[in-house]
Every structure is written in structure tokens, then in C-alpha cells.
Design a protein around this motif. Sequence first.
Motif, PDB file in Angstrom:
ATOM      1  N   ASP A 192       0.839  -1.213   0.000  1.00 15.31           N
ATOM      2  CA  ASP A 192       0.000   0.000   0.000  1.00 15.31           C
ATOM      3  C   ASP A 192       0.874   1.264   0.000  1.00 15.31           C
ATOM      4  OD1 ASP A 192      -1.821   2.014   0.460  1.00 15.31           O
ATOM      5  OD2 ASP A 192      -2.984   0.851   1.923  1.00 15.31           O
ATOM      6  N   GLN A 193       0.689   2.100  -1.014  1.00 13.57           N
ATOM      7  CA  GLN A 193       1.483   3.332  -1.148  1.00 13.57           C
ATOM      8  C   GLN A 193       1.240   4.301   0.008  1.00 13.57           C
ATOM      9  OE1 GLN A 193       3.890   4.233  -3.445  1.00 13.57           O
ATOM     10  NE2 GLN A 193       3.743   2.074  -4.015  1.00 13.57           N
ATOM     11  N   PHE A 194       0.058   4.241   0.567  1.00 12.90           N
ATOM     12  CA  PHE A 194      -0.245   5.128   1.707  1.00 12.90           C
ATOM     13  C   PHE A 194       0.684   4.845   2.879  1.00 12.90           C
ATOM     14  CE2 PHE A 194      -2.462   5.669   5.783  1.00 12.90           C
ATOM     15  CZ  PHE A 194      -2.660   7.036   5.768  1.00 12.90           C
ATOM     16  N   LEU A 195       0.949   3.559   3.131  1.00 14.32           N
ATOM     17  CA  LEU A 195       1.849   3.192   4.221  1.00 14.32           C
ATOM     18  C   LEU A 195       3.282   3.635   3.931  1.00 14.32           C
ATOM     19  CD1 LEU A 195       0.538  -0.407   5.042  1.00 14.32           C
ATOM     20  CD2 LEU A 195       0.209   1.667   6.393  1.00 14.32           C
ATOM     21  N   LEU A 196       3.685   3.536   2.660  1.00 13.62           N
ATOM     22  CA  LEU A 196       5.037   3.966   2.286  1.00 13.62           C
ATOM     23  C   LEU A 196       5.189   5.476   2.471  1.00 13.62           C
ATOM     24  CD1 LEU A 196       5.618   1.891  -0.995  1.00 13.62           C
ATOM     25  CD2 LEU A 196       6.305   1.319   1.338  1.00 13.62           C
ATOM     26  N   GLU A 197       4.170   6.223   2.047  1.00 12.38           N
ATOM     27  CA  GLU A 197       4.214   7.679   2.201  1.00 12.38           C
ATOM     28  C   GLU A 197       4.186   8.071   3.669  1.00 12.38           C
ATOM     29  OE1 GLU A 197       4.824   9.839  -0.133  1.00 12.38           O
ATOM     30  OE2 GLU A 197       4.845   8.256  -1.655  1.00 12.38           O
ATOM     31  N   SER A 198       3.423   7.306   4.455  1.00 11.67           N
ATOM     32  CA  SER A 198       3.377   7.582   5.892  1.00 11.67           C
ATOM     33  C   SER A 198       4.739   7.374   6.525  1.00 11.67           C
ATOM     34  CB  SER A 198       2.342   6.678   6.566  1.00 11.67           C
ATOM     35  OG  SER A 198       1.053   6.918   6.053  1.00 11.67           O
ATOM     36  N   GLY A 199       5.418   6.303   6.107  1.00  7.54           N
ATOM     37  CA  GLY A 199       6.755   6.031   6.619  1.00  7.54           C
ATOM     38  C   GLY A 199       7.737   7.134   6.270  1.00  7.54           C
ATOM     39  N   LYS A 200       7.660   7.608   5.035  1.00  4.33           N
ATOM     40  CA  LYS A 200       8.548   8.701   4.610  1.00  4.33           C
ATOM     41  C   LYS A 200       8.261   9.975   5.393  1.00  4.33           C
ATOM     42  CE  LYS A 200       9.057   7.029  -0.158  1.00  4.33           C
ATOM     43  NZ  LYS A 200       8.699   7.282  -1.578  1.00  4.33           N
ATOM     44  N   ALA A 201       6.978  10.243   5.613  1.00  8.47           N
ATOM     45  CA  ALA A 201       6.587  11.448   6.355  1.00  8.47           C
ATOM     46  C   ALA A 201       7.074  11.406   7.800  1.00  8.47           C
ATOM     47  CB  ALA A 201       5.065  11.606   6.320  1.00  8.47           C
ATOM     48  N   MET A 202       7.215  10.195   8.336  1.00 10.26           N
ATOM     49  CA  MET A 202       7.699  10.040   9.703  1.00 10.26           C
ATOM     50  C   MET A 202       9.220  10.106   9.788  1.00 10.26           C
ATOM     51  SD  MET A 202       5.095   6.979  10.712  1.00 10.26           S
ATOM     52  CE  MET A 202       6.151   6.386  12.006  1.00 10.26           C
ATOM     53  N   GLY A 203       9.874  10.266   8.648  1.00 11.79           N
ATOM     54  CA  GLY A 203      11.325  10.374   8.641  1.00 11.79           C
ATOM     55  C   GLY A 203      12.069   9.051   8.610  1.00 11.79           C
ATOM     56  N   MET A 204      11.378   7.964   8.236  1.00 13.26           N
ATOM     57  CA  MET A 204      12.015   6.654   8.156  1.00 13.26           C
ATOM     58  C   MET A 204      12.925   6.596   6.932  1.00 13.26           C
ATOM     59  SD  MET A 204       8.697   4.285   9.121  1.00 13.26           S
ATOM     60  CE  MET A 204       9.549   2.728   9.009  1.00 13.26           C
ATOM     61  N   THR A 205      14.064   5.937   7.082  1.00 15.86           N
ATOM     62  CA  THR A 205      14.978   5.744   5.957  1.00 15.86           C
ATOM     63  C   THR A 205      14.423   4.667   5.023  1.00 15.86           C
ATOM     64  OG1 THR A 205      16.273   4.045   7.094  1.00 15.86           O
ATOM     65  CG2 THR A 205      16.938   6.341   7.428  1.00 15.86           C
ATOM     66  N   LYS A 206      15.017   4.568   3.825  1.00 14.14           N
ATOM     67  CA  LYS A 206      14.579   3.542   2.873  1.00 14.14           C
ATOM     68  C   LYS A 206      14.739   2.141   3.449  1.00 14.14           C
ATOM     69  CE  LYS A 206      15.382   6.102  -1.422  1.00 14.14           C
ATOM     70  NZ  LYS A 206      16.121   6.126  -2.711  1.00 14.14           N
ATOM     71  N   PHE A 207      15.840   1.926   4.193  1.00 11.86           N
ATOM     72  CA  PHE A 207      16.055   0.609   4.785  1.00 11.86           C
ATOM     73  C   PHE A 207      15.021   0.317   5.866  1.00 11.86           C
ATOM     74  CE2 PHE A 207      18.013  -2.134   8.026  1.00 11.86           C
ATOM     75  CZ  PHE A 207      18.250  -3.261   7.252  1.00 11.86           C
ATOM     76  N   GLN A 208      14.668   1.321   6.665  1.00 15.23           N
ATOM     77  CA  GLN A 208      13.649   1.133   7.701  1.00 15.23           C
ATOM     78  C   GLN A 208      12.292   0.836   7.084  1.00 15.23           C
ATOM     79  OE1 GLN A 208      14.257   4.879   9.789  1.00 15.23           O
ATOM     80  NE2 GLN A 208      15.071   3.793  11.588  1.00 15.23           N
ATOM     81  N   ILE A 209      11.972   1.526   6.001  1.00 19.04           N
ATOM     82  CA  ILE A 209      10.699   1.258   5.307  1.00 19.04           C
ATOM     83  C   ILE A 209      10.680  -0.174   4.767  1.00 19.04           C
ATOM     84  CG2 ILE A 209       9.310   1.860   3.275  1.00 19.04           C
ATOM     85  CD1 ILE A 209      10.153   4.775   3.727  1.00 19.04           C
ATOM     86  N   LEU A 210      11.814  -0.595   4.197  1.00 17.03           N
ATOM     87  CA  LEU A 210      11.913  -1.960   3.679  1.00 17.03           C
ATOM     88  C   LEU A 210      11.743  -2.971   4.798  1.00 17.03           C
ATOM     89  CD1 LEU A 210      12.623  -3.981   1.388  1.00 17.03           C
ATOM     90  CD2 LEU A 210      15.030  -3.674   2.014  1.00 17.03           C
TER      91      LEU A 210
END
Length: 226
Positions: free
Chosen positions: A111-129
Motif C-alpha cells: 500500500d502506497q499510503f503506508l510507504l508515504e506515511s513512513g517517509k513522512a515520519m522520517g524513516m529511511t529507505k532501509f527502515q521502510i523496507l
Amino acid sequence: MNTIQGLFDYYAHNGGYVWEQFYRHFLMSAYGVIFAAIVAIPFGIIIARYRRLSTWVISLANIIQTIPALAMLSVLMLVMGLGTNTVVLSLFLYSLLPILKNTYTGIVNVDQFLLESGKAMGMTKFQILRMVELPLSLSVIMAGLRNALVVAIGIATIGTFVGAGGLGDIIVRGTNVTNGSSIILAGAIPTALMAVAADFLMGWLERILSPVKKKKEVKLEMKEAA
């Protein structure tokens, strides 16, 4: 009736040998799938990031999948010789496609919404993965591993033709004797049971790792990270 009686007689006299070949057969299948997972899962993640590569990489895996198993073994035997390593490499190559494709599909469909939420929270690409994409795509990846393992168990039976052993030895031995149907069954039944058990176990793990449960866990982790 004679076939059934012959089957029980064969197990009674050769039970230890059947278990040995069963164990050998399973190890060859498992090693092939494990090695394929080590390679295919990272590649699946990479092509999900760089989607232009996905067509080329998946097409190459598709080409490998279309090569007949006996032809593959014959070619690999010329390079590696006889033995289990040839079979494991063959199973590795055949297991790449389902694992690669499912990893790619699982990562892309998060879900792209969860990915965008992660980015908005300042998570790195590795943390999102690690915290979002992999947990949510794990059930799809497990489905690829499930398919790969079941197929590998079936293909491993022809390992007998390159001196690798396994339950294929028993099946081929039955074809070389008169009225050897009971011996053929003595090898075929454990092979089928192994495939069914592997499918059931992997299916159970797949249900446990279903995205519905994981979404709740991921959202909770994201709240804690915030």
C-alpha cells in the motif's frame, strides 16, 4: 493385492534405506530452494526498486524455467560431474522464478499510503523496507517459496540419473525389474507425501503471515517509531 503386499514387504526389509533416501531427497530439494531464496529475494527487491530491470530479469528466469529438467541436468553434469551438487544447482535454477516473481509482486503491491506515511515520519529507505515492505509482502514471498519447494521435490527424483540418490533411485530400480510396481510405489508414495507435507506446512506459514495481520503490526510499529 500382490502389489500392496509387495509394498509392505519392501518397506519391512528396506525401511532404513527408504528413510535414508527420503532424507537425502529432502535435503537436495531444501538446499536448492534455500540457495535460490538467498539470491532471488534480494534481486526481487532490487527490480521492485528499478522496475525497468524487472522485464529483463524475470524473462531470463522464465527462459531458465522452460529448459527441460533432464536437459538441464545433462548440461550441468558435463560441467560439474555426477553427484548431489549437480542436482542442487539444477533445483536452484528452477526455484529462482517463483521466488523472484513473488518477491517483486509482493514489494510492488505494498500500500502506497503506508510507504508515504513512513517517509513522512522520517524513516529511511532501509527502515521502510524492514518495517513496512518486507512484513507486508512476506506472505506473497512465502507463496513463491512454497511453489518452488513443491516443484523441487518433484524434479529431484530425476537426480538418480546423475548419481545423486534420493527417492528416484527406488523408482528407477522398480522400472528395471519384472513386476516392480510395488518398488515403484515404494519410492513414489514418500515423494508424494513429502510434497503434500511441504505444501501444507508452507501454506500454514503463508496464512500466519497474511497481510491483514501484518498491516496491524506494521501500523503499530510505525506509531511506536513516531
